[in-house]
Design an enzyme around this catalytic site. Structure first.
Site, PDB file in Angstrom:
ATOM      1  N   ASP A   1       0.796  -1.231   0.000  1.00  0.00           N
ATOM      2  CA  ASP A   1       0.000   0.000   0.000  1.00  0.00           C
ATOM      3  C   ASP A   1       0.828   1.280   0.000  1.00  0.00           C
ATOM      4  OD1 ASP A   1      -2.310  -1.452   0.044  1.00  0.00           O
ATOM      5  OD2 ASP A   1      -2.472  -1.445   2.228  1.00  0.00           O
TER       6      ASP A   1
ATOM      7  N   HIS B   1      29.266   4.368  -9.171  1.00  0.00           N
ATOM      8  CA  HIS B   1      27.877   4.518  -8.726  1.00  0.00           C
ATOM      9  C   HIS B   1      27.636   3.897  -7.352  1.00  0.00           C
ATOM     10  CE1 HIS B   1      26.372   5.241 -13.093  1.00  0.00           C
ATOM     11  NE2 HIS B   1      26.923   6.299 -12.546  1.00  0.00           N
TER      12      HIS B   1
ATOM     13  N   ASP C   1      29.253  12.443  -3.240  1.00  0.00           N
ATOM     14  CA  ASP C   1      28.594  13.036  -4.408  1.00  0.00           C
ATOM     15  C   ASP C   1      27.124  13.128  -4.035  1.00  0.00           C
ATOM     16  OD1 ASP C   1      27.369  13.633  -6.811  1.00  0.00           O
ATOM     17  OD2 ASP C   1      28.538  12.191  -7.994  1.00  0.00           O
TER      18      ASP C   1
ATOM     19  N   ASP D   1      24.229  19.246  -7.766  1.00  0.00           N
ATOM     20  CA  ASP D   1      25.042  18.045  -7.952  1.00  0.00           C
ATOM     21  C   ASP D   1      26.488  18.391  -7.599  1.00  0.00           C
ATOM     22  OD1 ASP D   1      26.083  15.640  -8.785  1.00  0.00           O
ATOM     23  OD2 ASP D   1      25.675  15.934 -10.915  1.00  0.00           O
TER      24      ASP D   1
ATOM     25  N   HIS E   1      35.048   8.728 -17.162  1.00  0.00           N
ATOM     26  CA  HIS E   1      33.756   9.375 -17.434  1.00  0.00           C
ATOM     27  C   HIS E   1      33.971  10.762 -18.030  1.00  0.00           C
ATOM     28  CE1 HIS E   1      34.071  11.899 -13.794  1.00  0.00           C
ATOM     29  NE2 HIS E   1      34.377  10.815 -13.104  1.00  0.00           N
TER      30      HIS E   1
ATOM     31  N   HIS F   1      27.811  17.325 -17.508  1.00  0.00           N
ATOM     32  CA  HIS F   1      26.506  17.070 -18.136  1.00  0.00           C
ATOM     33  C   HIS F   1      25.640  18.277 -17.854  1.00  0.00           C
ATOM     34  CE1 HIS F   1      25.073  16.164 -14.039  1.00  0.00           C
ATOM     35  NE2 HIS F   1      26.168  15.448 -13.901  1.00  0.00           N
TER      36      HIS F   1
ATOM     37  N   HIS G   1      20.763  14.737 -14.655  1.00  0.00           N
ATOM     38  CA  HIS G   1      21.360  14.694 -15.996  1.00  0.00           C
ATOM     39  C   HIS G   1      20.290  15.308 -16.890  1.00  0.00           C
ATOM     40  CE1 HIS G   1      24.341  11.189 -15.006  1.00  0.00           C
ATOM     41  NE2 HIS G   1      24.524  12.268 -14.284  1.00  0.00           N
TER      42      HIS G   1
ATOM     43  N   GLU H   1      33.163  18.074 -13.479  1.00  0.00           N
ATOM     44  CA  GLU H   1      33.428  17.035 -12.476  1.00  0.00           C
ATOM     45  C   GLU H   1      34.518  16.044 -12.866  1.00  0.00           C
ATOM     46  OE1 GLU H   1      30.266  14.046 -12.099  1.00  0.00           O
ATOM     47  OE2 GLU H   1      29.001  15.289 -13.373  1.00  0.00           O
TER      48      GLU H   1
ATOM     49  N   TYR I   1      40.533   7.644 -10.471  1.00  0.00           N
ATOM     50  CA  TYR I   1      40.144   6.450  -9.709  1.00  0.00           C
ATOM     51  C   TYR I   1      41.239   5.408  -9.908  1.00  0.00           C
ATOM     52  CZ  TYR I   1      36.007   9.226 -10.483  1.00  0.00           C
ATOM     53  OH  TYR I   1      35.141  10.290 -10.558  1.00  0.00           O
TER      54      TYR I   1
ATOM     55  N   ARG J   1      36.979  12.738  -6.864  1.00  0.00           N
ATOM     56  CA  ARG J   1      36.218  13.522  -7.847  1.00  0.00           C
ATOM     57  C   ARG J   1      35.920  14.866  -7.205  1.00  0.00           C
ATOM     58  NH1 ARG J   1      32.817  10.059  -9.163  1.00  0.00           N
ATOM     59  NH2 ARG J   1      30.949  10.531  -7.951  1.00  0.00           N
TER      60      ARG J   1
ATOM     61  N   GLU K   1      33.364  18.054  -8.047  1.00  0.00           N
ATOM     62  CA  GLU K   1      32.266  18.416  -8.958  1.00  0.00           C
ATOM     63  C   GLU K   1      31.602  19.712  -8.513  1.00  0.00           C
ATOM     64  OE1 GLU K   1      28.974  15.597  -9.046  1.00  0.00           O
ATOM     65  OE2 GLU K   1      28.311  16.423 -10.969  1.00  0.00           O
TER      66      GLU K   1
HETATM   67  N1  GLY Z   1      25.617  12.543  -9.277  1.00  0.00           N
HETATM   68  C1  GLY Z   1      25.565  12.109 -10.600  1.00  0.00           C
HETATM   69  C2  GLY Z   1      26.584  12.753 -11.403  1.00  0.00           C
HETATM   70  O1  GLY Z   1      27.497  13.341 -10.894  1.00  0.00           O
HETATM   71  O2  GLY Z   1      26.486  12.794 -12.593  1.00  0.00           O
HETATM   72 MN    MN Z   2      27.210  15.153 -12.059  1.00  0.00          MN
HETATM   73 MN    MN Z   3      27.417  14.142  -8.941  1.00  0.00          MN
END
Ligand code: GLY
Ligand code: MN
Ligand code: MN
Length: 460
Positions: A35, A242, A259, A270, A353, A357, A364, A407, A411, A428, A430
């Protein structure tokens, strides 16, 4: 006074042509267990055009500039359980739409609204089953053709129109995004300080303790929820791109990568920061950290109106690749010169990566990464790692009001030939940037990035 939502509806009406009709559903409610539903989140396109957050709603815009909302009817019993509904009677005054009906009337009203239009616009491949519903409504219009009705002959994807609009954030949106970023920045500061304080007190620190600090600060300042699942990654977990905030111990001497960003009034922030759990970088941590920061500085400098979306990425890669050679992550004797490292994508072992974005309502965010005025200029290249042939189109030219993340990261998984001092370090950094006439405005610097400043704020 016209609201930003009314102005956007007027732009859509213009884009779809005088005889077009645009259909914009909001998101469905989704069951989590029996529910209980997942916390409801409206559809971004729908909210962009209505400012309305209730579920079970549907917006129709016609080329003559009229807008009609279908929404949940007033229902005392349901409202006792689920909360107050706006209802169709109050909707025109509250939202500026021209007409409103109960959502239950959608199937009866839509064929009438679609009659004598030339094109039906709706977001393709977003709402499961919508295509079939549109088909059903068209069938009903077609049944009236012998009475002289005209049936739309075209179905068009509304995403392209809305994505282009959403790509440039207006003043109202930029203001919300600045506020969302400030809240998220404070949350990062709070998590950093808590990590050091708990370790100083000899406590068993877990990733979820720091996640709790983020959530506390988000809600304390009115954010509705996190914009995405927060990543709180201690030590080697930072090398899992992730990773989520879990239960791993946050150890003295290791780094923590967070992050996380809040969503405020429909807009995401972000931010990533990487910091020493105890507040003091070790030598190898600092060497890699300063390299990532230098690569981010280069990307920030490349983010300006008139530059390409890919320019910050290329600037980042250049600095990171040189640093990988200088620090011995890559062996010059094996990978060659800086140019070879870039051309052969040898840096990909440690930086896999993109550097950013679009950011907006969606973390995103929507918006083409190809420059629309040059979409036909196709070239081909062979990817050195996969061997695949890739079709290139010119990257988007940045314009004031576009918002993107910057960002870069590094790694370092344990591997033969990689200096051990760097093993299991993931970093990272960002930030979120609004493109301006002269450069970009970093809206997330309420939390510092310089290693010395991070150490200072984590001290005592
Ligand atoms: N937190 C997702 C990214 O940095 O794209
Ligand atoms: Mn991001
Ligand atoms: Mn991020």
């Amino acid at each position: 006074m016209t609201t930003p939502y009314a102005q956007r509806r007027a732009r859509v009406a213009q884009a779809i042509g005088a005889n077009g009709i645009a259909l914009i559903p909001t998101a469905l409610e989704r069951p989590r267990n029996r529910d209980t539903d997942f916390i409801y989140r409206h559809d971004s396109y729908f909210y962009y055009l209505s400012g309305f957050t209730e579920p079970n709603a549907f917006l129709v815009i016609t080329g003559d500039g009229r807008s009609t909302l279908f929404c949940q009817p007033k229902d005392l019993e349901r409202e006792i359980w689920d909360g107050i509904r706006l209802g169709p009677d109050a909707a025109p005054a509250a939202l500026g739409v021209d007409a409103a009906h109960a959502i239950g009337e959608l199937d009866a009203q839509l064929p009438k609204l679609m009659e004598n239009r030339d094109a039906v616009w709706f977001p393709f491949a977003i709402h499961a089953g919508l295509e079939a519903r549109v088909g059903g409504w068209l069938e009903r219009v077609r049944a009236r053709v012998r009475f002289g009705a005209l049936c739309p002959e075209q179905q068009r994807d509304l995403c392209g129109v809305l994505d282009e609009m959403r790509l440039i954030k207006d003043a109202h949106e930029q203001d919300i995004m600045r506020r969302a970023s400030q809240i998220s920045a404070r949350a990062h500061v709070r998590a950093m300080q808590r990590s050091a304080a708990m370790l100083r007190a000899g406590q068993d620190v877990r990733e979820y303790h720091l996640d709790a600090e983020l959530l506390h600060e988000f809600r304390l300042h009115g954010s509705q929820y996190p914009a995405y699942g927060s990543i709180v990654a201690a030590g080697a977990n930072a090398c899992v791109l992730h990773y989520r905030a879990d239960a791993a111990p946050v150890r003295d001497g290791e780094l923590v990568l967070i992050d996380a960003g809040c969503e405020l009034d429909g807009y995401a922030s972000d931010i990533t920061r990487t910091f020493p759990a105890n507040g003091r970088f070790t030598g190898p941590q600092r060497a890699l950290y300063d390299l990532v920061l230098a690569s981010q500085d280069a990307a920030v400098a490349a983010t300006k109106s008139g530059a390409r979306f890919t320019d910050p990425h290329e600037a980042t890669v250049k600095v990171l690749a040189q640093g990988m050679l200088d620090l011995g992550l890559l062996d010059k004797n094996k990978v060659g010169t800086l140019q070879d490292v870039i051309e052969q994508r040898a840096y990909f072992a440690f930086y896999m990566h993109r550097t950013g974005h679009w950011l907006g309502m969606d973390v995103h965010d929507c918006g083409s990464y190809v420059e629309p005025s040059e979409v036909g200029q196709v070239s081909e290249r062979r990817d050195p790692l996969s061997g695949e042939t890739i079709t290139n189109r010119p990257s988007r030219i940045l314009r004031p009001g576009m918002v993107l993340t910057i960002e870069p990261g590094l790694y370092v998984r344990p591997a033969a030939g990689v200096p051990e001092a760097f093993h299991n370090i993931g970093i990272r950094i960002e930030d979120d940037a609004i493109v301006t006439d002269t450069g970009c405005e970093l809206i997330t610097r309420g939390v510092p990035v310089a290693a010395d400043e991070i150490e200072a704020l984590m001290r005592g």
